[in-house]
Design an enzyme around this catalytic site. Structure first.
Site, PDB file in Angstrom:
ATOM      1  N   HIS A   1       0.960  -1.330  -0.014  1.00 15.36           N
ATOM      2  CA  HIS A   1       0.042   0.029   0.003  1.00 15.36           C
ATOM      3  C   HIS A   1       0.840   1.258   0.154  1.00 15.36           C
ATOM      4  O   HIS A   1       0.413   2.039  -0.615  1.00 15.36           O
ATOM      5  CB  HIS A   1      -0.799   0.018   1.242  1.00 15.36           C
ATOM      6  CG  HIS A   1      -1.803  -1.047   1.207  1.00 15.36           C
ATOM      7  ND1 HIS A   1      -1.650  -2.216   2.051  1.00 15.36           N
ATOM      8  CD2 HIS A   1      -2.899  -1.254   0.695  1.00 15.36           C
ATOM      9  CE1 HIS A   1      -2.737  -3.023   1.939  1.00 15.36           C
ATOM     10  NE2 HIS A   1      -3.424  -2.513   1.034  1.00 15.36           N
TER      11      HIS A   1
ATOM     12  N   GLN B   1     -18.189  -6.848  -1.156  1.00 17.48           N
ATOM     13  CA  GLN B   1     -17.241  -7.662  -2.018  1.00 17.48           C
ATOM     14  C   GLN B   1     -16.818  -9.104  -1.610  1.00 17.48           C
ATOM     15  O   GLN B   1     -15.942  -9.660  -2.065  1.00 17.48           O
ATOM     16  CB  GLN B   1     -16.031  -6.800  -2.538  1.00 17.48           C
ATOM     17  CG  GLN B   1     -15.069  -6.472  -1.481  1.00 17.48           C
ATOM     18  CD  GLN B   1     -14.048  -5.626  -1.815  1.00 17.48           C
ATOM     19  OE1 GLN B   1     -14.231  -4.366  -2.087  1.00 17.48           O
ATOM     20  NE2 GLN B   1     -12.717  -5.940  -2.237  1.00 17.48           N
TER      21      GLN B   1
ATOM     22  N   GLU C   1      -1.116  -4.006  -8.757  1.00 16.10           N
ATOM     23  CA  GLU C   1      -1.304  -5.130  -9.844  1.00 16.10           C
ATOM     24  C   GLU C   1      -1.250  -6.489  -9.215  1.00 16.10           C
ATOM     25  O   GLU C   1      -1.734  -7.439 -10.002  1.00 16.10           O
ATOM     26  CB  GLU C   1       0.244  -5.131 -10.904  1.00 16.10           C
ATOM     27  CG  GLU C   1      -0.090  -3.885 -11.914  1.00 16.10           C
ATOM     28  CD  GLU C   1       1.253  -3.892 -12.880  1.00 16.10           C
ATOM     29  OE1 GLU C   1       2.054  -5.071 -12.533  1.00 16.10           O
ATOM     30  OE2 GLU C   1       1.241  -3.313 -13.607  1.00 16.10           O
ATOM     31  N   LYS C   2      -1.165  -6.587  -7.899  1.00 12.70           N
ATOM     32  CA  LYS C   2      -1.417  -7.936  -7.335  1.00 12.70           C
ATOM     33  C   LYS C   2      -2.882  -8.474  -7.711  1.00 12.70           C
ATOM     34  O   LYS C   2      -3.293  -9.518  -7.941  1.00 12.70           O
ATOM     35  CB  LYS C   2      -1.140  -7.949  -5.858  1.00 12.70           C
ATOM     36  CG  LYS C   2      -0.951  -9.185  -5.343  1.00 12.70           C
ATOM     37  CD  LYS C   2      -1.298  -9.430  -3.820  1.00 12.70           C
ATOM     38  CE  LYS C   2      -2.653  -9.989  -3.820  1.00 12.70           C
ATOM     39  NZ  LYS C   2      -3.248  -9.527  -2.775  1.00 12.70           N
TER      40      LYS C   2
ATOM     41  N   SER D   1       0.401  -8.942   0.698  1.00 12.04           N
ATOM     42  CA  SER D   1      -1.055  -8.773   1.051  1.00 12.04           C
ATOM     43  C   SER D   1      -1.450  -8.934   2.563  1.00 12.04           C
ATOM     44  O   SER D   1      -0.758  -9.427   3.327  1.00 12.04           O
ATOM     45  CB  SER D   1      -1.524 -10.338   0.282  1.00 12.04           C
ATOM     46  OG  SER D   1      -3.029 -10.344   0.688  1.00 12.04           O
TER      47      SER D   1
HETATM   48  O1  PAF Z   1      -8.029  -3.831  -3.280  1.00 14.55           O
HETATM   49  C1  PAF Z   1      -8.763  -3.328  -2.331  1.00 14.55           C
HETATM   50  O2  PAF Z   1      -8.159  -3.353  -1.121  1.00 14.55           O
HETATM   51  C2  PAF Z   1     -10.306  -3.420  -2.503  1.00 14.55           C
HETATM   52  O3  PAF Z   1     -10.832  -4.302  -3.420  1.00 14.55           O
HETATM   53  C3  PAF Z   1     -10.843  -1.892  -3.147  1.00 14.55           C
HETATM   54  C4  PAF Z   1     -10.203  -1.528  -4.378  1.00 14.55           C
HETATM   55  C5  PAF Z   1     -10.171  -0.910  -1.885  1.00 14.55           C
HETATM   56  C6  PAF Z   1     -12.278  -1.943  -3.187  1.00 14.55           C
HETATM   57  O4  PAF Z   1     -12.646  -2.270  -1.870  1.00 14.55           O
END
Ligand code: PAF
Length: 286
Positions: A42, A66, A153-154, A190
């Protein structure tokens, strides 16, 4: 760094940032959407965002839409205090961290669904996942209205879905992809790596290693099916419990390909214990 949890205040704060361009003009704003539990991957996104804009806005929102019903929404790592410190230390100007009710108020009924690139791969293994991603990212784009948005890109398929959505819905936002950041043994960084036991963490590096070996076999003209089969065999031998997919796809459309005559991507998802790991690697044309 300002921390904002209400949409009206976010709009005011972003409007104020906009007025502070370098020569008295409008400032460029970059958005880095995240679900928190921040790591070096990040921070690379924040650094890239800073290179493209005058101000960086990060969002932290663990997006419920999601996650599938049997997925890790409840156990997903949440560490806002340490995330705030990291973002502050790395020059982020504003953190947008809304509560769920701000994002999905009662009666919320809209879903953004991108066909094509979202099908198969993680879209096949996690039904509804990319609808959740597209919907939240579209909302974040409308809430922050950035000039640039930066993604890793991960999550290669996610990046392709977001690029398609931004084009299709005329978001005037540059979408920037940042190469995967990796640990010394090659494992892609991750937030979910935190779930791995010590033993699983040692086995996990088989994933990037097997993908790297397969990519170089395919680049040298080796048979794609046998390269993919070798990846699966290597993962099973290393102790992976199940394999969602190992596939070669076109690097842009994500359509299946059977050779590397055009830029391609080798993508995989597999489970070690309860932890689902994903990774992908470039396969250059011969
Ligand atoms: O990659 C993530 O952390 C999430 O899928 C995102 C893009 C913040 C959407 O919730």
């Amino acid at each position: 760094m300002q921390i904002i949890r209400e949409l009206a205040l976010l709009r005011e704060a972003v409007a104020a940032l906009r007025e502070t361009g370098p020569t008295g003009g409008k400032a460029r704003i970059a958005l880095v959407p995240t679900m928190g539990a921040l790591h070096e991957g990040h921070l690379a996104l924040i650094a890239e965002a800073r290179a493209h804009a005058d101000h960086v806005v990060a969002s932290i929102f663990v997006n419920p839409t999601q996650f599938g019903p049997n997925e890790d929404l409840d156990s997903y790592p949440r560490r806002e205090a340490s995330d705030v410190k990291l973002l502050t230390d790395h020059g982020c100007d504003l953190l947008w961290a809304p509560p769920v009710e701000q994002v999905y108020p009662p009666g919320f009924a809209t879903v953004i669904s991108v066909s094509g690139v979202s099908e198969g791969l993680c879209g096949g293994a996690r039904p509804g996942h990319f609808d959740g991603v597209s919907t939240i990212v579209a909302k974040l784009f409308n809430q922050v209205r950035p000039d640039v948005a930066v993604f890793g890109e991960k999550d290669y398929q996610q990046l392709a879905v977001i690029r398609r959505m931004a084009r299709d819905l005329d978001f005037d936002i540059d979408i920037i992809g940042v190469p995967t950041q990796r640990d010394a043994d090659g494992l892609a960084l991750s937030s979910r790596n935190a779930y791995l036991t010590e033993e699983e963490r040692k086995a996990a590096h088989a994933l990037p290693r097997a993908l790297g070996q397969a990519a170089s076999r395919i680049e040298k003209g080796g048979d794609v099916d046998s390269a993919l089969a070798k990846v699966k065999a290597a993962l099973t031998a290393a102790g992976f419990d199940s394999i969602d997919y190992v596939e070669l796809r076109d690097a842009v459309t994500l359509q299946p390909v059977t050779n590397a005559k055009q830029p391609a991507r080798l993508l995989a998802a597999a489970k070690l214990g309860q932890t689902r790991l994903i990774d992908n690697i470039e396969v250059k044309p011969k």
